[in-house]
Design a protein around this motif. Structure first.
Motif: not given
Ligand code: ATP
Ligand code: ATP
Ligand code: MG
Ligand code: MG
Lengths: 270, 298, 273
Positions: C19, C21, C32, C35-37, C55, C60, C237, C241, C243
């Motif tokens: 999670n 962020n 942001q 998002k919730d990786v 992205s 991250t 990504m 997010k 994907v």
């Protein structure tokens, strides 16, 4: 309208040597960054440059724009030797010949917003435009290279690698140059945006006959966009041929190795 | 690009406001509480120094032998006491403030201006010009500035403006050296090369790229320079080369006050507090400015 | 399904991110970027990361290693060998970074210190983390330069970064990450400035490190070919997010997500043939 085979830039026996930096004692070795390079650039064509890392590709780009002092050789623009240029003529030349540098982040002033970075060439050469007109142009170009508008007031360190690279592309294109020197212009972009940028360049080529010098390690990009390719090794041109020719029957061993080393996107089942 | 997008771009350019580093810097400076309070303090001290004496009942040079070394008191109207000649301390501090502040700020800014210009030119163009310009700096460095000041005074007579010139002439040298060094390392940066490739003129490269990127060290140096200028002035005055009685400055008041500290504490404490508050404010403003001008700071 | 798999391999788990962020304060408000990786990396495994430019791939891993710029902050957890990197103190993080985690930055040109010789930059990290003497560190540096195929003929130890070409600097970055034997190498676009022959040599090095020494690798790249050759699993990504994720073979041969499909459709046909 334009003579298709007109030669706009010619480079003859260009050399750039650096003394090698040594520890305590001056060493007498020289680094031959560019060694006796000659080629011609024809109006409207796209000339690719590929080669080993450290083979002198970026050095050639810098030399053309007189950003480094050459050791010897001649560079002529429409038959006129650049050495004899006055300050004003040089400025004119630089308006027509733009460059996208290899280092996307390093070529952006850390204290300027993205908007003012892209605007700088307009301020230099198109001062008569109103602020509104300039901004319109900037937004159009940001849109063309796929940068969202909310990056306008950001600073370079607040952007991703690929976003920085696109800022460099937008800046180089804003004054509609007639020659664009691209040093690895799409290395930090994903395939989809890469394709968008290549389309844009192709568009400009057909719209106003843009001439390109295109340095890249990505052979698929070279294959897609270049008419002719120079292969460089240790500062020396080892092949100078039409793209299709080169890819279909590479002559030099290095070129062969290069083409066979392209990693395949098809994964092996594991 | 198709027409629709074109129209969109035009619309956006109407609504979105472009900002420059300087607009951003101003916004960030005003978000910094310490810097805002300090700026406010500094402005108040300046205003009070300039206009305050008009509203006080005493004059800075009026001696009153009946009331020497009076401690601070509201009854007599000597709010901060009097000195050994019976002169009112408050009015003297305010008067001294005029001189100290104007020397501190004006001499600093003049020498920063000259130093930055000189240093960027030497560093940016390099080569023979650089060697020549830096030799001059070294020669001036080697020249004892006291002798320089004395010669000026002897030739032109004693004049407060020479104090500015003398101090300015000494202080810009260090600034020029610092700036030159920084410019040389900045010059190698790729974005400077890029700007050259774009066709930007050397003057504008210096103004638009080099100086904004030097702003950090320049501001830090300014905050160090103001106090040293104020102290330098009191030293010159102490030697009889600066301001003369009955005129005064903070530096002079403090050095006199420290001699009588045991008998009349107020003569040191009050001028000292004014000086400390001013310098502290300048420091906070300097820090605030430095951060504000650096887009990487938030 | 995935969690079962994870439990089986639990002993091999090196890094697990939950999670995550990442936010940035900008002049125009908060954004942001990640998002919730969620992701995990096993020992000796190579995780490939592809995705749109911008992205959040770089951010991250910046957030995990505490390298976010001053206007950024993050939440979530990143467990590296029973140790949460995100809530750790700066000092503690520094102990890991460089020693146990090597980071190859996307931008080699500005990540090298301009006024320091290459030799010093390389040996600095070994003297800091491994308490090597200067000469030992320098010896190791020479060794590492050899590993990344920089020419022996050049006196690189005594060169400054601006004297090197883009690809040479990139290989110096790779060399720095190898100076202390790390357990995880995060390689952010490590081969963009390298010609394909040098690139394949570097990828071989990565494979050796991974298979031979059990080092885990995170490989961020736009080059699908590079990902296909090196990584065991891939994560795609877009817009902050994740994907799509899965084994490299599955994702590249039968993508499920629209964006992945689109991305793969951009591969020039001659490469596939
Ligand atoms: N200022 C300098 N001093 C000494 N040597 C230099 C300098 N600039 C470049 N070189 C050397 O010149 C050679 C050619 O460098 P150049 O940057 O042109 O390579 P390149 O072909 O662009 O490589 P890459 O693909 O890795 O970017 C390299 O060996 C480099 O080390
Ligand atoms: N300091 C910052 N302040 C504000 N926004 C930022 C900052 N750093 C990064 N961003 C934004 O966060 C997003 C993600 O950035 P990131 O660098 O992770 O992208 P990326 O996936 O690595 O892309 P690329 O492939 O182009 O390098 C981008 O949109 C970028 O503009
Ligand atoms: Mg290069
Ligand atoms: Mg990135």
């Amino acid at each position: 309208m334009k003579d298709k085979s007109e030669e706009i830039l010619s480079v003859d026996n260009l050399k750039l040597y650096y003394p090698e930096s040594a520890g305590l004692f001056k060493s007498s070795n020289t680094i031959k960054a560019v060694d006796d390079v000659s080629f011609k650039l024809i109006n409207g064509e796209t000339l690719g440059i590929v080669g080993e890392s450290g083979s002198g590709k970026s050095s050639i780009c810098r030399l053309i724009l007189s950003l480094v002092v050459k050791t010897s050789g001649k560079i002529s623009w429409f038959g006129n030797d650049l050495d004899g240029y006055t300050k004003k003529e040089m400025k004119d030349f630089r308006k027509k010949v733009q460059i996208i540098f290899q280092d996307p982040y390093g070529s952006l002033d850390p204290r300027m917003t993205i908007g003012s970075i892209i605007k700088e060439p307009l301020d230099i050469f198109n001062g008569q435009l109103s602020k509104q007109e300039k901004e319109e142009k900037i937004f159009q170009l940001m849109n063309d290279v796929g940068l969202s508008n909310d990056l306008f007031n950001r600073y370079p360190h607040e952007l991703s690698g690929g976003q920085c690279q696109r800022v460099g592309i937008a800046r180089a294109l804003i004054n509609e140059p007639s020659v664009l020197i691209c040093d690895e212009p799409v290395s930090a972009l994903d395939l989809s945006i890469q394709a968008q940028i290549l389309d844009l360049l192709n568009d400009l080529k057909s719209k106003y006959n843009l001439t390109l010098i295109f340095v890249s390690h990505d052979l698929s990009v070279i294959k897609a966009i270049c008419d002719k390719v120079l292969v460089l090794k240790h500062g020396i041109i080892i092949e100078n041929r039409n793209t299709d020719d080169l890819f279909n029957n590479p002559k030099d061993d290095y070129t062969k190795k290069l083409i066979s080393s392209v990693p395949s996107p098809i994964p092996l089942a594991k | 690009m198709n027409k629709q997008e074109n129209i969109k771009a035009i619309e956006i350019s109407k609504t979105l406001k472009g900002r420059s580093l300087w607009v951003d810097a101003r916004r960030r400076l005003f978000l910094n509480k310490a810097a805002v309070i300090s700026l406010f303090t500094l402005i108040i001290i300046s205003i009070v120094s300039v206009f305050g004496p008009f509203f006080l009942q005493y004059n800075f040079s009026d001696t009153d032998w009946g009331s020497i070394y009076q401690p601070p008191s509201f009854e007599t109207g000597h709010y901060l006491g009097t000195d050994g000649n019976g002169r009112d301390l408050l009015v003297r501090i305010l008067h001294g403030g005029r001189l100290s502040l104007s020397i501190g700020l004006i001499a600093t800014f003049v020498s920063v201006f000259i130093g930055v210009l000189y240093g960027t030119i030497a560093g940016f163009f390099g080569g023979k010009l650089d060697i020549f310009m830096m030799r001059i700096v070294e020669i001036l460095y080697a020249m004892p500035y006291l002798i320089f000041v004395i010669i000026l005074m002897v030739v032109f007579g004693r004049n407060i403006y020479f104090l500015f010139i003398a101090i300015g002439a000494v202080e810009w040298l260090t600034m020029a050296r610092i700036v030159r060094g920084q410019t040389i390392s900045l010059k190698e940066k790729e974005f400077i090369e890029t700007s050259k490739a774009l066709g930007q003129s050397n003057t504008l490269i210096i103004v638009k790229h080099i100086i904004p990127n030097l702003a950090g060290p320049i501001i830090v140096y300014i905050t160090l320079m103001v106090p040293s200028v104020i102290i330098l002035e009191s030293f010159l005055s102490f030697l009889g080369l600066g301001v003369q009685e009955p005129l005064t400055s903070w530096g002079v008041l403090i050095s006199e006050g420290s001699r009588e500290m045991e008998t009349a504490w107020w003569l040191l404490i009050f001028p000292g507090s004014f000086m400390v508050i001013t310098l502290a404010s300048l420091n906070f403003i300097g820090d605030g400015l430095r951060d504000a001008i650096d887009p990487k700071e938030y | 399904m995935q969690s079962i798999q994870k439990n089986i391999k639990n002993s091999d788990l090196l890094l697990e991110v939950n999670n995550l962020n990442v936010f940035f304060d900008t002049a125009d408000g908060k954004i942001q970027a990640v998002k919730d990786v969620n992701l995990f990396i096993n020992k000796g495994e190579c995780l490939g990361i592809v995705g749109e430019s911008g992205s959040g791939k770089t951010q991250t891993f910046f957030s995990i290693t505490g390298l976010l710029s001053s206007n950024g902050y993050c939440n979530g957890s990143a467990i590296f060998k029973d140790f949460d990197l995100i809530s750790a103190s700066e000092d503690k993080k520094r102990e890991y970074l460089g020693k146990s985690i090597g980071f190859i930055f996307q931008d080699p040109m500005t990540s090298l210190t301009p006024h320091m010789k290459i030799g010093e930059q390389l040996s600095e990290i070994a003297t800091f983390h491994d308490n090597l003497s200067k000469s030992e560190a320098l010896k190791r540096a020479l060794n590492v330069l050899d590993i990344v195929k920089l020419p022996k003929s050049r006196n690189l130890i005594n060169s400054y970064p601006h004297e090197l070409s883009g690809g040479m600097k990139q290989r110096i970055m790779i060399a720095i990450s190898l100076m202390c034997s790390p357990e995880l190498i995060i390689a952010d676009e490590p081969t963009t400035a390298l010609d394909v022959t040098t690139q394949s040599e570097i990828l071989n090095i990565f494979n050796d490190l991974q298979k031979g020494m059990g080092i885990s690798i995170v490989l961020i790249s736009h080059n699908i070919g590079v990902i296909a050759e090196t990584s065991d699993r891939v994560m795609v990504m877009k817009g902050g997010k994740v994907v799509e994720k899965g084994s490299t073979f599955d994702v590249l041969t039968s993508p499920k997500d629209e964006y992945t499909k689109h991305l793969l459709s951009c591969i020039p046909p001659w490469l596939e043939g």
